[in-house]
Design a protein around this motif. Sequence first.
Motif, PDB file in Angstrom:
ATOM      1  N   TYR A  78      63.654 -40.784  75.682  1.00 57.40           N
ATOM      2  CA  TYR A  78      63.192 -40.458  75.066  1.00 57.40           C
ATOM      3  C   TYR A  78      61.634 -41.527  75.399  1.00 57.40           C
ATOM      4  CZ  TYR A  78      65.228 -38.078  71.591  1.00 57.40           C
ATOM      5  OH  TYR A  78      66.339 -37.251  70.979  1.00 57.40           O
ATOM      6  N   SER A  79      60.720 -40.901  75.279  1.00 55.15           N
ATOM      7  CA  SER A  79      59.562 -41.283  75.877  1.00 55.15           C
ATOM      8  C   SER A  79      59.097 -41.847  74.890  1.00 55.15           C
ATOM      9  CB  SER A  79      57.608 -40.000  76.521  1.00 55.15           C
ATOM     10  OG  SER A  79      57.937 -39.791  75.035  1.00 55.15           O
ATOM     11  N   VAL A  80      57.674 -42.979  75.460  1.00 55.84           N
ATOM     12  CA  VAL A  80      57.069 -44.214  74.115  1.00 55.84           C
ATOM     13  C   VAL A  80      56.872 -42.765  72.960  1.00 55.84           C
ATOM     14  CG1 VAL A  80      57.108 -45.628  75.152  1.00 55.84           C
ATOM     15  CG2 VAL A  80      55.259 -43.792  75.080  1.00 55.84           C
ATOM     16  N   PRO A  81      56.854 -42.995  71.197  1.00 59.68           N
ATOM     17  CA  PRO A  81      55.984 -42.550  70.676  1.00 59.68           C
ATOM     18  C   PRO A  81      54.740 -41.580  70.984  1.00 59.68           C
ATOM     19  CG  PRO A  81      57.356 -44.225  69.406  1.00 59.68           C
ATOM     20  CD  PRO A  81      56.751 -44.608  71.038  1.00 59.68           C
ATOM     21  N   ILE A  82      54.880 -40.778  71.216  1.00 58.94           N
ATOM     22  CA  ILE A  82      52.896 -39.958  70.824  1.00 58.94           C
ATOM     23  C   ILE A  82      52.366 -40.263  69.620  1.00 58.94           C
ATOM     24  CG2 ILE A  82      51.818 -37.847  71.576  1.00 58.94           C
ATOM     25  CD1 ILE A  82      54.211 -36.822  72.907  1.00 58.94           C
ATOM     26  N   TYR A  83      53.182 -39.936  69.025  1.00 59.47           N
ATOM     27  CA  TYR A  83      52.326 -39.740  67.494  1.00 59.47           C
ATOM     28  C   TYR A  83      53.026 -39.347  66.309  1.00 59.47           C
ATOM     29  CZ  TYR A  83      49.609 -38.346  63.724  1.00 59.47           C
ATOM     30  OH  TYR A  83      48.084 -37.971  62.253  1.00 59.47           O
ATOM     31  N   ARG A  84      52.871 -40.732  65.102  1.00 57.88           N
ATOM     32  CA  ARG A  84      53.601 -40.501  64.060  1.00 57.88           C
ATOM     33  C   ARG A  84      53.362 -39.091  62.728  1.00 57.88           C
ATOM     34  NH1 ARG A  84      56.602 -45.361  61.388  1.00 57.88           N
ATOM     35  NH2 ARG A  84      58.134 -44.550  62.881  1.00 57.88           N
ATOM     36  N   GLU A  85      53.957 -38.327  62.413  1.00 54.58           N
ATOM     37  CA  GLU A  85      54.012 -37.045  61.866  1.00 54.58           C
ATOM     38  C   GLU A  85      54.834 -37.543  60.550  1.00 54.58           C
ATOM     39  OE1 GLU A  85      55.307 -33.432  63.417  1.00 54.58           O
ATOM     40  OE2 GLU A  85      55.092 -34.327  65.020  1.00 54.58           O
ATOM     41  N   ARG A  86      53.877 -36.883  59.373  1.00 56.54           N
ATOM     42  CA  ARG A  86      54.334 -37.156  58.403  1.00 56.54           C
ATOM     43  C   ARG A  86      54.902 -35.831  58.165  1.00 56.54           C
ATOM     44  NH1 ARG A  86      50.107 -37.934  54.202  1.00 56.54           N
ATOM     45  NH2 ARG A  86      51.998 -38.475  52.419  1.00 56.54           N
ATOM     46  N   MET A 214      53.582 -45.182  80.444  1.00 59.07           N
ATOM     47  CA  MET A 214      52.952 -46.075  81.365  1.00 59.07           C
ATOM     48  C   MET A 214      51.093 -45.292  80.712  1.00 59.07           C
ATOM     49  SD  MET A 214      53.195 -47.580  83.690  1.00 59.07           S
ATOM     50  CE  MET A 214      51.860 -49.166  84.553  1.00 59.07           C
ATOM     51  N   ALA A 215      51.106 -44.058  80.225  1.00 59.12           N
ATOM     52  CA  ALA A 215      50.000 -43.137  80.544  1.00 59.12           C
ATOM     53  C   ALA A 215      49.500 -42.545  79.378  1.00 59.12           C
ATOM     54  CB  ALA A 215      50.408 -41.664  81.742  1.00 59.12           C
ATOM     55  N   ILE A 216      50.538 -42.419  78.717  1.00 59.78           N
ATOM     56  CA  ILE A 216      50.652 -42.130  76.684  1.00 59.78           C
ATOM     57  C   ILE A 216      50.311 -43.612  76.320  1.00 59.78           C
ATOM     58  CG2 ILE A 216      52.281 -41.831  75.061  1.00 59.78           C
ATOM     59  CD1 ILE A 216      54.114 -40.033  76.665  1.00 59.78           C
ATOM     60  N   GLU A 217      50.762 -44.551  76.775  1.00 62.71           N
ATOM     61  CA  GLU A 217      50.366 -45.844  76.047  1.00 62.71           C
ATOM     62  C   GLU A 217      48.675 -46.465  76.189  1.00 62.71           C
ATOM     63  OE1 GLU A 217      51.957 -47.180  73.744  1.00 62.71           O
ATOM     64  OE2 GLU A 217      54.059 -47.746  74.370  1.00 62.71           O
ATOM     65  N   GLU A 218      48.297 -46.055  77.511  1.00 60.48           N
ATOM     66  CA  GLU A 218      46.748 -46.228  78.324  1.00 60.48           C
ATOM     67  C   GLU A 218      45.975 -45.078  77.020  1.00 60.48           C
ATOM     68  OE1 GLU A 218      46.373 -46.068  82.076  1.00 60.48           O
ATOM     69  OE2 GLU A 218      48.169 -47.328  82.298  1.00 60.48           O
ATOM     70  N   LYS A 220      46.442 -43.922  74.297  1.00 55.64           N
ATOM     71  CA  LYS A 220      46.876 -44.249  72.680  1.00 55.64           C
ATOM     72  C   LYS A 220      45.726 -45.246  72.417  1.00 55.64           C
ATOM     73  CE  LYS A 220      50.644 -44.378  71.496  1.00 55.64           C
ATOM     74  NZ  LYS A 220      52.390 -45.084  70.718  1.00 55.64           N
ATOM     75  N   LYS A 221      45.673 -46.261  73.218  1.00 49.50           N
ATOM     76  CA  LYS A 221      44.635 -47.261  72.880  1.00 49.50           C
ATOM     77  C   LYS A 221      43.403 -46.841  73.058  1.00 49.50           C
ATOM     78  CE  LYS A 221      47.520 -50.613  75.145  1.00 49.50           C
ATOM     79  NZ  LYS A 221      48.060 -51.862  76.531  1.00 49.50           N
ATOM     80  N   THR A 222      43.096 -45.536  73.906  1.00 48.73           N
ATOM     81  CA  THR A 222      42.124 -45.926  73.374  1.00 48.73           C
ATOM     82  C   THR A 222      41.260 -44.605  71.999  1.00 48.73           C
ATOM     83  OG1 THR A 222      42.097 -43.124  74.294  1.00 48.73           O
ATOM     84  CG2 THR A 222      41.113 -45.178  75.834  1.00 48.73           C
TER      85      THR A 222
END
Length: 234
Positions: A78-86, A214-218, A220-222
């Motif tokens: 799995y990739s790093v998480p993109i977003y946490r859903e409820r 790496m791209a996902i994490e970068e 997300k920081k924005t």
Amino acid sequence: MIIEGDDDYAPYSFIENGQYKGIYVDFLKLAAEKLAPDYLLELRPVPWKRGLKSIENGRVLALFPPYLNKDRRYIQAYSVPIYRERVVLFCREDMISASRKVFPKDFYGLLIGVNLGFTLGDKMVAAVKSGRLSIEEVKGNDTNIKKLLMGRIACYANDRLSVIYSLKKWKNTFEASKIKLIEAAEISEEDAFIAYGSEYKWPEKEDFILKMNMAIEELKKTGIISKMINEYTQ
């Protein structure tokens, strides 16, 4: 390089007027720009169950946006998480009592709609396996919401933002104007990922996964996902 995505999961990934769009689609397009020119990425919409079968059979590299599911042994990584859903339970007020508040025990005996191939939280899985909770699977939000309005199911379990977004289409219909739906319980919080199939053989797979993470994490920081959510739900 092709990554498939759910074609009926508004506002995260869906088709509208022939265009593939959504929060995750737009986010991954930005990630793809960071990977170019080393990797050229195409996002392809598919029905969710077909997408799962595609990565199981090794026809495509990856699929988005599944939750973590240990039973899907054909997923290599799995990739790093993109977003946490409820994940929440929306119910018809006239089909549940006011005392039903604790999930799952207060909802035993009710028929709950879920999207085809949707990963259920541990509590819901245990309740279904025990036979105390019944679920009915169909494709997509619109079908489940229509069934809820028609009284064919008592509740519908899905990501909160996704249900609220889809309900907007129904707010002026006769059925929706007569029926009160309530957010009855929170089932779980789930991270959404890109899933990479183990059967897809490609020498550059590990490098691609690393650079995509790496791209996902970068990104997300924005804070770009919050902006995208506002744009789709305002």
